[in-house]
Scaffold this motif. Structure first.
Motif, PDB file in Angstrom:
ATOM      1  N   SER A 124       3.462  -1.207   7.884  1.00  0.00           N
ATOM      2  CA  SER A 124       4.511  -1.295   6.876  1.00  0.00           C
ATOM      3  C   SER A 124       4.907   0.101   6.401  1.00  0.00           C
ATOM      4  CB  SER A 124       4.033  -2.140   5.691  1.00  0.00           C
ATOM      5  OG  SER A 124       2.921  -1.526   5.073  1.00  0.00           O
ATOM      6  N   TYR A 125       6.155   0.231   5.994  1.00  0.00           N
ATOM      7  CA  TYR A 125       6.662   1.530   5.542  1.00  0.00           C
ATOM      8  C   TYR A 125       7.608   1.251   4.378  1.00  0.00           C
ATOM      9  CZ  TYR A 125       8.092   6.443   5.960  1.00  0.00           C
ATOM     10  OH  TYR A 125       8.308   7.786   5.737  1.00  0.00           O
ATOM     11  N   SER A 126       7.189   1.633   3.179  1.00  0.00           N
ATOM     12  CA  SER A 126       7.933   1.283   1.971  1.00  0.00           C
ATOM     13  C   SER A 126       8.579   2.515   1.332  1.00  0.00           C
ATOM     14  CB  SER A 126       7.007   0.596   0.963  1.00  0.00           C
ATOM     15  OG  SER A 126       5.905   1.429   0.653  1.00  0.00           O
ATOM     16  N   ILE A 127       9.756   2.283   0.742  1.00  0.00           N
ATOM     17  CA  ILE A 127      10.514   3.355   0.100  1.00  0.00           C
ATOM     18  C   ILE A 127      11.047   2.879  -1.248  1.00  0.00           C
ATOM     19  CG2 ILE A 127      11.221   4.385   2.299  1.00  0.00           C
ATOM     20  CD1 ILE A 127      13.991   3.090   1.853  1.00  0.00           C
ATOM     21  N   THR A 248      11.194   3.494  11.249  1.00  0.00           N
ATOM     22  CA  THR A 248      11.768   2.289  10.668  1.00  0.00           C
ATOM     23  C   THR A 248      11.138   2.011   9.308  1.00  0.00           C
ATOM     24  OG1 THR A 248      10.169   0.948  11.899  1.00  0.00           O
ATOM     25  CG2 THR A 248      12.346   1.241  12.890  1.00  0.00           C
ATOM     26  N   VAL A 249      11.943   1.484   8.401  1.00  0.00           N
ATOM     27  CA  VAL A 249      11.500   1.132   7.051  1.00  0.00           C
ATOM     28  C   VAL A 249      11.340  -0.379   6.986  1.00  0.00           C
ATOM     29  CG1 VAL A 249      12.127   1.113   4.603  1.00  0.00           C
ATOM     30  CG2 VAL A 249      12.636   3.129   6.018  1.00  0.00           C
ATOM     31  N   ALA A 258      14.307  -5.962   8.806  1.00  0.00           N
ATOM     32  CA  ALA A 258      14.023  -6.060  10.235  1.00  0.00           C
ATOM     33  C   ALA A 258      13.914  -4.642  10.788  1.00  0.00           C
ATOM     34  CB  ALA A 258      15.131  -6.835  10.933  1.00  0.00           C
ATOM     35  N   THR A 259      13.429  -4.492  12.014  1.00  0.00           N
ATOM     36  CA  THR A 259      13.244  -3.154  12.588  1.00  0.00           C
ATOM     37  C   THR A 259      13.737  -3.041  14.031  1.00  0.00           C
ATOM     38  OG1 THR A 259      10.989  -3.695  13.303  1.00  0.00           O
ATOM     39  CG2 THR A 259      11.228  -2.695  11.113  1.00  0.00           C
ATOM     40  N   ALA A 260      14.333  -4.094  14.576  1.00  0.00           N
ATOM     41  CA  ALA A 260      14.664  -4.138  16.007  1.00  0.00           C
ATOM     42  C   ALA A 260      15.638  -3.042  16.419  1.00  0.00           C
ATOM     43  CB  ALA A 260      15.233  -5.508  16.371  1.00  0.00           C
TER      44      ALA A 260
END
Length: 277
Positions: A124-127, A248-249, A258-260
């Protein structure tokens, strides 16, 4: 080992005087480049950005500062490091000692530092937004000067709030960039990134991603102003820089992305990197 003005020396042998202008006034700039398989990734783009930035800051560019010379210096410095798959190289350029606000000279010194790149596991990558101070729009904001106080404070904010990154805003409360890279948002078939007039760094990877999207008939790329509200409504968000490529976030407050598309662009960037060798 580091490279100081062409000489390879141990890092503890580098001494900055009390009159060092990069220290006292932030009178310097830097380029961060990636070296993989003995090749400087997108070096030509980094080089021309460096030259343009030095001209903007009224630094004297040495006659020896050719594209080939600096590439050789980078690879020479990488060669004496411990073996790794890829490296982060920071090339710092700053005006020589002397003067107060008005420098005694416009001649420069340079320093090359190298460190191995650690491969991070996907997750996971949170901002979130950093709103305490603004990144003021203007041409000078597009240059990677040594004055990174706003990025530092925003990074501290992110760390204190268990975030992976923070988003900088300009004086109009428009989205500018992340603490360590440019930002893109995806909504339907439109991909937006802040225009340079918003105050974002003229990132090399940013330019490559724009180039890739422009050639894809399925998407439209827009360099424009972006409101924080658009992040909340986006389908995807990703961040670009020279070391990571495309990050990707996954999370912005309660929104899950989504990250596709970001992952596909990451693969396209890697292919472009190989073709540019």
């Amino acid at each position: 080992m580091v490279n100081f003005n062409g000489d390879l020396v141990h890092s503890d042998q580098i001494t900055l005087t009390k009159d060092n202008r990069a220290f006292k006034y932030g009178d310097g700039l830097f380029e961060t480049v990636k070296v993989a398989q003995n090749s400087v990734v997108f070096w030509e783009d980094h080089y021309f950005r460096l030259m343009a930035s030095m001209r903007m800051l009224r630094m004297n560019i040495p006659m020896s500062f050719t594209l080939e010379f600096l590439e050789e210096e980078i690879l020479k410095t990488v060669k004496v490091q411990d073996a790794a798959t890829s490296y982060r190289v920071r090339l710092s350029v700053y005006r020589r000692d002397g003067g107060l606000y008005t420098p005694a000279t416009n001649e420069i010194d340079y320093l090359l530092e190298v460190s191995p790149i650690k491969i991070l596991e996907k997750g996971s990558y949170s901002i979130d937004l950093y709103k305490d101070f603004y990144n003021y729009s203007g041409l000078l904001s597009t240059v990677k000067t040594n004055n990174r106080m706003l990025n530092t404070l925003a990074s501290i904010f992110a760390h204190e709030n268990d975030l992976n990154n923070a988003i900088l805003l300009n004086e109009n409360k428009g989205v500018v960039e992340a603490t360590n890279g440019n930002i893109f948002i995806v909504k339907n078939q439109v991909i937006k990134t802040p225009a340079l007039t918003e105050g974002c760094i003229k990132g090399v990877t940013r330019g490559k991603i724009i180039e890739i999207i422009s050639k894809n008939e399925d998407f439209t790329i827009e360099e424009t102003s972006i409101s924080p509200f658009e992040i909340q409504k986006a389908d995807e968000v990703f961040i670009t820089n020279a070391i990571t490529g495309v990050q990707t976030v996954t999370n912005y407050r309660k929104k899950v992305f989504a990250t596709a598309i970001g992952e596909k662009l990451s693969n396209s960037l890697r292919i472009l990197q190989v073709l540019k060798k």
